[in-house]
Structure formats: C-alpha cells, structure tokens
Design a protein around this motif. Structure first.
Motif, mmCIF file in Angstrom:
data_model
loop_
_atom_site.group_PDB
_atom_site.id
_atom_site.type_symbol
_atom_site.label_atom_id
_atom_site.label_comp_id
_atom_site.label_asym_id
_atom_site.label_seq_id
_atom_site.Cartn_x
_atom_site.Cartn_y
_atom_site.Cartn_z
ATOM 1 N N VAL A 46 0.853 -1.193 0.000
ATOM 2 C CA VAL A 46 0.000 0.000 0.000
ATOM 3 C C VAL A 46 0.887 1.240 0.000
ATOM 4 O O VAL A 46 2.049 1.199 0.427
ATOM 5 C CB VAL A 46 -0.950 0.019 1.217
ATOM 6 C CG1 VAL A 46 -1.984 -1.079 1.109
ATOM 7 C CG2 VAL A 46 -0.163 -0.106 2.517
ATOM 8 N N ARG A 103 -10.442 -11.713 -1.743
ATOM 9 C CA ARG A 103 -10.259 -10.300 -1.456
ATOM 10 C C ARG A 103 -8.770 -9.996 -1.273
ATOM 11 O O ARG A 103 -7.919 -10.859 -1.405
ATOM 12 C CB ARG A 103 -11.049 -9.922 -0.206
ATOM 13 C CG ARG A 103 -12.561 -10.066 -0.392
ATOM 14 C CD ARG A 103 -13.313 -9.548 0.810
ATOM 15 N NE ARG A 103 -14.757 -9.627 0.611
ATOM 16 C CZ ARG A 103 -15.654 -9.208 1.502
ATOM 17 N NH1 ARG A 103 -15.246 -8.684 2.666
ATOM 18 N NH2 ARG A 103 -16.939 -9.323 1.240
ATOM 19 N N ALA A 159 -3.327 3.464 0.599
ATOM 20 C CA ALA A 159 -3.884 2.833 1.795
ATOM 21 C C ALA A 159 -5.204 3.496 2.189
ATOM 22 O O ALA A 159 -5.417 4.689 1.948
ATOM 23 C CB ALA A 159 -2.884 2.930 2.945
ATOM 24 N N ARG A 160 -6.080 2.725 2.817
ATOM 25 C CA ARG A 160 -7.364 3.266 3.242
ATOM 26 C C ARG A 160 -7.186 4.212 4.433
ATOM 27 O O ARG A 160 -7.848 5.237 4.520
ATOM 28 C CB ARG A 160 -8.301 2.127 3.613
ATOM 29 C CG ARG A 160 -8.714 1.252 2.427
ATOM 30 C CD ARG A 160 -9.710 0.183 2.866
ATOM 31 N NE ARG A 160 -10.132 -0.649 1.739
ATOM 32 C CZ ARG A 160 -10.992 -1.652 1.843
ATOM 33 N NH1 ARG A 160 -11.505 -1.969 3.041
ATOM 34 N NH2 ARG A 160 -11.325 -2.356 0.774
ATOM 35 N N ARG A 161 -6.351 3.858 5.354
ATOM 36 C CA ARG A 161 -6.067 4.699 6.514
ATOM 37 C C ARG A 161 -4.570 4.981 6.539
ATOM 38 O O ARG A 161 -3.830 4.401 7.335
ATOM 39 C CB ARG A 161 -6.516 4.009 7.799
ATOM 40 C CG ARG A 161 -8.017 3.739 7.865
ATOM 41 C CD ARG A 161 -8.365 3.036 9.169
ATOM 42 N NE ARG A 161 -9.796 2.795 9.267
ATOM 43 C CZ ARG A 161 -10.410 1.731 8.781
ATOM 44 N NH1 ARG A 161 -9.702 0.822 8.121
ATOM 45 N NH2 ARG A 161 -11.722 1.574 8.918
ATOM 46 N N PRO A 162 -4.086 5.866 5.695
ATOM 47 C CA PRO A 162 -2.637 6.068 5.571
ATOM 48 C C PRO A 162 -1.987 6.600 6.846
ATOM 49 O O PRO A 162 -0.829 6.297 7.122
ATOM 50 C CB PRO A 162 -2.519 7.079 4.427
ATOM 51 C CG PRO A 162 -3.835 7.761 4.372
ATOM 52 C CD PRO A 162 -4.845 6.743 4.782
#
Length: 585
Positions: free
Chosen positions: A103, A196, A303-306
């Motif tokens: 990510v 996934r 990334a989703r929550r960097p």
C-alpha cells in the motif's frame, strides 16, 4: 671445412594474457583469503604448526568443548542470539517490506532510509548506543528515573530484540527486491474467484516470496553469529561471551592458545557452512518461478487509513534508528548523563577535545582514513580484475575464483584476522623480509580480503552489460589486454567502479575486528580508540568521536561521489573505440 651445426631453438608455449590474468588473480586470492583461512582451521588439529617447534597432531582438542564451560556457553550464546535474530529480524524485515510495497502512504520511504542507515552503521556503534540508552546509568534512567529497561535489555531475550532491530535490513532489502515485479494475471485470477485483498496477499503473493524470506533470514543468521561488535561493546556492561569474542580472548590471553582459536574458528566456520547448505537445499526443493512476459512493475494502491501506517513507520524508525543514534548524540552533547536533559547540561567540550592537538581519536581517524583509502583502491582493482576473468574469459579456474571470492562473505572478520596472525607471524618469514605482523600494511591486506566480495558484486552486474564484441574487435586489432581493460571496459563501468570505491572506503574505516587484532600497539586506529575510550567510561568523548568521524566519512564519500561522476562523464565518451582519434585542430 666443417659444416656448421644447426641448433634447434626450444619453443616455449606462451600463455594467453587472459590465463596469465586468471592465475594472477588466483595467487592474490590465495594470499589474501585462502592461506589464512586454511591455516587457522588447521590449528584445530595441528596446534602451533608453523609457529612453535613442539607442534603435533592433536585431534582430541576438538572434543574438549565437553570439558570447557566457557566454550559451551559461547557456542550456546552464539546459536541462541543468531537463531533468535534470524527469526525476529527475518519476520520483521519481511513484514515491513510487504507493507512498504503493498500500500502507498506518506512516509513509506522512511523505511528505506532506516534500512540503509542501519546497514552501513557499524554494529559496535549501534550496540554502544543501546547500552548508553538502557544501562542503569544511561539516558533512559536519567530521563524517566527508572532502571526497569536495564533488566529487560541486558538479557538474552533483550539482545535478540536489539539484533533483530539492527539486522532486519538484510531481510527487508532481500524481500523488497522480490516485490518489485508481479504477474497481474495471478492476482486477477484470484480476484475473479472471489478472493479479497488480504486473501490474495496471503495465498498468492506471500508464498512466492519464500526464497526472499529464506535468503534474508539466512543472511541475518550469518551476519549475527560472526558479529564481533556487539559482544565487544557489551563486555564492559554485560557478560555475554560468544564464539567471535572467545576467539579474540584466546589469542589475546597470555600465553597465547593457538589451539583454542583454531577449534573455535572451526566450529564457527562449520556452523556457517552448514547454514548455507541448508539454505540452498531448501531453495532447490521447490520451484518459485512466477514471472512471465506479462510481468510488470508492481504499483501499490493507496492505503485506506494512511495515517495509521505512517504513525507505525515513524514509531518504528524512532525505536530502531532513533534510540541508538539519538542516545549517542545526546551523550556526546552532555556534561554528564546523570544530570538529565537540560540546557545547562549541553556542551561541545567533547567535540573540542577531539579536534585539538594530541587527540588519540583524531590520530586514529587519520590512520583509519588512510588505510580505508588504500583498501578501497586495492579491493576495487582486484574486484574489477576478478569480474573481468569471470565475465570475459574462458579461464579453467573461474569456478575456483568465484568460490574463493564469495566464501569471504561467510568468513567472520575475527577468523580472517586470526588467520593473518598465524600466517604472517611465522619465524621463517623474518628471514626473507616478509615479517609483516605488527605493521600497518597487514591492516591493508586484511581489509582488502574482507572487501573484495563487496567490490566484486558491485561491479559484476555492470561488467555483464559490456558487449564482448568491442573487446574482440580490439583484440583483433592487436590491442593488448591491459589496454583493452583500461580504454574500453573501465570507462564503460565507471559508475559501478565509483560505487565500489566509495562503499568499500566508507565501510572500511570502522573495521573493528581487523584493527583490534592486527593493529600495532603504537598505531592508533579509529574503532579501537573509540572502543577503548568507551571501556574507560569516557562515553561523551567516545560517542563524539564516533559521530564526528561518521560525519567526516559521509562528507568525504559525498564529495568523492560528485567528483567521480563528473570525471565519469568526461571519460565515458572515450570508451566508444580503443582507437579514438584526436579531433582535428
């Protein structure tokens, strides 16, 4: 009238220039690596051979480990430390590399910086930083008023954690190299089957990284079990004997015990050889080839929550890099560690003491810089010639050259240094003027032997890109071999030569094992003086010397790189032809 007799001249076959070069390289490798390693291993069963008159065959010495508690403890400590660091550092480096290339998030490059800084920093400097931070009178106690960290760090488990944090770059870089390319078809097939992101990572990408993971773990094991810096830095604070330190003690004690150094060296080399064989056997059991013509460079998605990953990377960098180096910097700028952090406690007196006349660390730094420069030149030239033999010749001894130049990577520096003592301390050499023991030139030879594999590997890839047709054309035109190498090959691989030169120079200044064992008593060297002042309790002076020297080395390496690149740009055009004509005036 007598008829003159016709004399037949004896025709002596002439060796090709490439074969002459190959035999010269073999001779150099045998002197630098082969003979010292063989000599130190032979001492295990022929103690004192070549050094004393009463030597003999004593194979029973190998079994004395059952009667010597110190040997048993050293062997146990080395295996526990190396095995723990292999598991901990291997998993840590593998996980961080997968995170870095799975990510995208801000600060991801900090992992690369951290890995490279830890890789080039000498182990005894890092170990000293951890000791200064965690000891009962260290910076942690001065800041927080608690000695609980000392009870955690100065244990086998604590040392394993420290070695894992300092050796993880080997696993990190090995895994990073394997994560650069991918075949998107594998990921797309898994996604079409309903898998996934985490499932694809766990079932597709991670199993294919097994060779990289094994390679990084074995490299950590080899580097840790042969490390001399950590036990040397710990000797004043925590008794944790290892095989390298026991080898050092057996040679330094009075009277000198040749058989002890030989037996312990044999144990160490046998363990390293066995680990490499197990590693190769594991790789050959399965096939891991997965790249195809459709493979492309992997581009990590954002990334989703960097912020979460960024905070994790910053915290890890502060722990692995900030703690040891930050502690050393803090101690070097403090009057006394026990006073705690305050403006009144800050001082530059330690740095002034280094730069003034009569400083032993400054004298040692000058000597070490000169030795490192000589080592860099010799190792780079020898690595270049070895690469030429392996790449462009059909010399029958190429396999032996490759094996000998590579085996030094698995030979600890302390074993090589002991071998140099045994070889160059023989009485017979004094009669022919080759009694080099006790002279600085032996530091240059030992440093060159240890640096040859690095210099070779940094140039071998560039040599493989040079077309042989240019060398064949020059040979058909009658150009001698040395001139072909000087006017064609060297300019074409000038950037690689420069990289090898700078890398060997920067790493050779802090060669603790060779300088500790081989430096003459009146000849100051930088790592020995730093360790000596550290053992005397002059922590501020010792850390200031390490930081000051590191800054100077980095500056010299940077200036050398800039100058070398400019010279490379000027020289590169001359490599197009061995018969370059001067421009018309």
């Amino acid at each position: 009238m007598s008829t003159p007799t016709t004399r037949r001249s004896l025709a002596i076959p002439r060796l090709p220039a490439s074969d002459i070069l190959g035999w010269a390289v073999i001779g150099a490798l045998m002197v630098l690596v082969g003979v010292p390693v063989i000599f130190v291993l032979v001492q295990a069963v022929f103690p004192g051979i070549g050094l004393t008159r009463d030597w003999g065959f004593s194979p029973q010495t190998l079994a004395e480990i059952a009667e010597r508690p110190l040997w048993q403890q050293s062997l146990r400590n080395s295996l526990v430390l190396a095995g723990g660091a292999m598991i901990g550092g291997g998993l840590l480096g593998f996980a961080l590399a997968v995170l870095r290339h799975t990510v995208r998030f801000p600060g991801a490059r900090l992992l690369d910086v951290c890995a490279w800084v830890l890789l080039v920093t000498p182990s005894f400097i890092l170990a000293q930083g951890w000791v200064l931070f965690a000891s009962p009178s260290g910076t942690f106690t001065a800041i927080f008023g608690s000695t609980v960290l000392a009870d955690l760090v100065f244990t086998p488990g604590g040392l394993i954690v420290i070695m894992s944090l300092t050796r993880f770059p080997l696993s990190y870089l090995a895994t990073t190299a394997a994560l650069h390319w991918e075949d998107p078809a594998l990921r797309h097939a898994a996604a079409l089957s309903g898998a996934r992101g985490w499932t694809i990572l766990r079932t597709v990408r991670l199993p294919l990284l097994a060779p990289a993971a094994l390679s990084g773990a074995v490299l950590i094991f080899i580097d840790t079990i042969g490390d001399f810096g950590l036990p040397a830095a710990l000797s004043a604070s925590y008794q944790f004997p290892t095989l390298p330190y026991s080898i050092y003690a057996s040679v330094r004690q009075s009277p000198v015990r040749f058989e002890l150094a030989g037996v312990l060296s044999l144990y160490l080399v046998a363990i390293l050889s066995l680990s490499v064989l197990i590693y190769l056997r594991l790789l050959r059991r399965h096939r891991f080839a997965s790249l195809t013509a459709q493979s492309v460079a992997f581009v990590a998605p954002p990334a989703r929550r960097p912020w979460r990953w960024s905070a994790l990377v910053v915290a890890f960098a502060a722990l692995s890099l900030g703690v040891p180096l930050g502690s050393s910097l803090y101690v070097s700028l403090s009057h006394s560690v026990s006073r705690g952090p305050s403006w009144e406690n800050l001082t530059l007196e330690h740095y002034r003491a280094i730069t003034t006349g009569g400083s032993t660390i400054l004298e040692g730094a000058v000597n070490s810089l000169l030795i490192a420069a000589a080592v860099a030149v010799l190792a780079t030239i020898l690595g270049f010639l070895i690469g030429v033999v392996l790449t462009f010749t059909r010399f029958p001894g190429r396999g032996f050259i490759d094996l000998t130049s590579t085996i030094t990577l698995a030979i600890p520096g302390i074993v090589l240094a002991v071998g140099y003592i045994f070889v160059w301390n023989q009485p017979v050499l004094s009669h022919v003027g080759l009694d080099l023991y006790g002279r600085p030139v032996l530091l240059v030879l030992a440093g060159t032997a240890a640096a040859v594999p690095v210099a070779l590997r940094l140039q071998l890839g560039a040599l493989a890109q040079v077309p042989e047709s240019q060398l064949h054309a020059a040979a058909l035109s009658g150009v001698p071999l040395i001139r072909r190498l000087r006017t064609i090959v060297a300019p074409l691989i000038a950037p690689a030569v420069l990289s090898a030169l700078v890398a060997v120079f920067a790493s050779g200044v802090f060669d603790l094992a060779a300088t500790t064992m081989l430096a003459p008593p009146s000849f100051a060297t930088l790592p020995v003086e730093i360790l000596r002042e550290y053992d005397r309790g002059k922590y501020g002076y010792a850390t200031a010397g390490a930081i000051f020297s590191a800054v100077v080395i980095i500056g010299l390496a940077a200036v050398s790189t800039v100058i070398g690149r400019r010279l490379t740009r000027r020289v590169a055009p001359t490599a197009t032809s061995p018969h370059r004509k001067e421009p018309a005036r």
